[in-house]
Design an enzyme around this catalytic site. Structure first.
Site, PDB file in Angstrom:
ATOM      1  N   SER A   1       8.493   9.513  20.947  1.00  0.00           N
ATOM      2  CA  SER A   1       7.569  10.336  21.726  1.00  0.00           C
ATOM      3  C   SER A   1       7.377   9.725  23.096  1.00  0.00           C
ATOM      4  O   SER A   1       7.281   8.499  23.219  1.00  0.00           O
ATOM      5  CB  SER A   1       6.176  10.370  21.060  1.00  0.00           C
ATOM      6  OG  SER A   1       6.249  10.691  19.689  1.00  0.00           O
TER       7      SER A   1
ATOM      8  N   HIS B   1       7.344   5.686  22.888  1.00  0.00           N
ATOM      9  CA  HIS B   1       6.970   5.047  21.623  1.00  0.00           C
ATOM     10  C   HIS B   1       7.950   5.485  20.542  1.00  0.00           C
ATOM     11  O   HIS B   1       8.259   6.679  20.425  1.00  0.00           O
ATOM     12  CB  HIS B   1       5.539   5.430  21.248  1.00  0.00           C
ATOM     13  CG  HIS B   1       5.069   4.726  20.012  1.00  0.00           C
ATOM     14  ND1 HIS B   1       4.704   3.399  20.012  1.00  0.00           N
ATOM     15  CD2 HIS B   1       4.963   5.156  18.738  1.00  0.00           C
ATOM     16  CE1 HIS B   1       4.382   3.039  18.780  1.00  0.00           C
ATOM     17  NE2 HIS B   1       4.529   4.086  17.992  1.00  0.00           N
TER      18      HIS B   1
ATOM     19  N   ASP C   1      -1.424   4.237  22.022  1.00  0.00           N
ATOM     20  CA  ASP C   1      -0.430   5.217  21.565  1.00  0.00           C
ATOM     21  C   ASP C   1      -1.073   6.571  21.249  1.00  0.00           C
ATOM     22  O   ASP C   1      -0.547   7.336  20.425  1.00  0.00           O
ATOM     23  CB  ASP C   1       0.348   4.698  20.335  1.00  0.00           C
ATOM     24  CG  ASP C   1       1.114   3.414  20.652  1.00  0.00           C
ATOM     25  OD1 ASP C   1       1.574   3.258  21.795  1.00  0.00           O
ATOM     26  OD2 ASP C   1       1.238   2.559  19.742  1.00  0.00           O
TER      27      ASP C   1
ATOM     28  N   ASN D   1       4.376   6.331  28.627  1.00  0.00           N
ATOM     29  CA  ASN D   1       4.906   5.332  27.694  1.00  0.00           C
ATOM     30  C   ASN D   1       5.884   6.012  26.752  1.00  0.00           C
ATOM     31  O   ASN D   1       5.736   7.198  26.446  1.00  0.00           O
ATOM     32  CB  ASN D   1       3.772   4.712  26.872  1.00  0.00           C
ATOM     33  CG  ASN D   1       4.261   3.629  25.939  1.00  0.00           C
ATOM     34  OD1 ASN D   1       5.113   2.812  26.307  1.00  0.00           O
ATOM     35  ND2 ASN D   1       3.754   3.608  24.711  1.00  0.00           N
TER      36      ASN D   1
HETATM   37  C1  GAR Z   1      11.904   0.970  22.532  1.00  0.00           C
HETATM   38  O1  GAR Z   1      12.329   1.389  21.272  1.00  0.00           O
HETATM   39  C2  GAR Z   1      10.517   1.487  22.819  1.00  0.00           C
HETATM   40  O2  GAR Z   1      10.280   2.769  22.299  1.00  0.00           O
HETATM   41  C3  GAR Z   1       9.667   0.465  22.119  1.00  0.00           C
HETATM   42  O3  GAR Z   1      10.301  -0.773  22.370  1.00  0.00           O
HETATM   43  C4  GAR Z   1      11.693  -0.550  22.549  1.00  0.00           C
HETATM   44  C5  GAR Z   1      12.097  -1.158  23.874  1.00  0.00           C
HETATM   45  O4  GAR Z   1      13.480  -1.111  24.034  1.00  0.00           O
HETATM   46  N1  GAR Z   1       8.319   0.479  22.600  1.00  0.00           N
HETATM   47  C6  GAR Z   1       7.271   0.175  21.866  1.00  0.00           C
HETATM   48  O5  GAR Z   1       7.343  -0.165  20.700  1.00  0.00           O
HETATM   49  C7  GAR Z   1       5.955   0.279  22.594  1.00  0.00           C
HETATM   50  N2  GAR Z   1       4.866   0.055  21.685  1.00  0.00           N
HETATM   51  P1  GAR Z   1      14.121  -1.253  25.464  1.00  0.00           P
HETATM   52  O6  GAR Z   1      13.533  -2.529  26.105  1.00  0.00           O
HETATM   53  O7  GAR Z   1      15.583  -1.385  25.211  1.00  0.00           O
HETATM   54  O8  GAR Z   1      13.763  -0.017  26.255  1.00  0.00           O
END
Ligand code: GAR
Length: 196
Positions: A138, A111, A147, A109
């Protein structure tokens, strides 16, 4: 060269998925992105994946009575695609311990914080509210602790005095796109080695 068969799970924009797909175009990349799965039909990233010749599917969590039923459908699809590893990329459903245990050691994942700081949602807002001077992202192995799995890679960015959640998020996102492919290459190599 044999490549690890990787599924990417998304819920929305999919910019991390795009970075992984771009990285996997390299002949030397040890993983192949065999499918992109979304739990939402309106996920913007689906069109990019389809345009790049990657199998896409929507498994709408709202169509299932329980999390377990949703995950059974997900697992069935992943098996049908002979998936060996999973990259969660902005996938906003919490997975059950049973599903995670089945994929433990083979699921990553990304985060948007320097874990263990700011688990959960609204990480950029919280970092700014705390007056943090450093923030980041991360990539971690997914374990049943939300997480909380072992961190593989992190990248730091400064928090600037006039940052808004949007400006900070953009700075972090650029680093996400840089480190996630590196971490996925590590997982894919490990999967290949384990299967030999
Ligand atoms: C990213 O910033 C990712 O790190 C976060 O959502 C966004 C997705 O963007 N993930 C989380 O918050 C997971 N808990 P993306 O769809 O453009 O990759």
């Amino acid at each position: 060269m044999s490549k690890a068969r990787i599924a990417i799970l998304i819920s929305g924009r999919g910019s991390n998925m795009m970075a992984l797909v771009e990285a996997a175009r390299d002949k030397a990349f040890p993983g192949e992105i065999v499918c992109v799965v979304s739990n939402r039909a309106d996920a913007k990233g689906l069109a990019f994946a389809a345009a790049n010749g990657i199998a896409t599917t929507v498994i709408d969590h709202k169509a299932y009575a329980t999390r377990e039923d949703f995950e059974a459908a997900l697992d069935q699809y992943l098996s049908s695609m002979n998936v060996e590893g999973i990259a969660l990329a902005g996938f906003m459903r919490v997975l059950t311990a049973q599903f995670i245990t089945r994929w433990e050691g083979r699921m990553l994942n990304i985060h948007p914080s320097l874990l263990p700081a700011y688990k959960g949602l609204h990480t950029h807002e919280r970092a700014i509210a705390d007056g943090a001077q450093v923030h980041g992202c991360s990539v971690h192995l997914v374990t049943p602790q939300l997480d909380g799995g072992p961190v593989l890679l992190q990248a730091e960015v400064p928090v600037l005095p006039d940052d808004t959640p949007d400006s900070l998020s953009a700075r972090v996102l650029a680093e996400e796109h840089r480190i996630y492919p590196q971490a996925l290459a590590w997982l894919a190599t490990r999967i290949i080695e384990d299967s030999e």
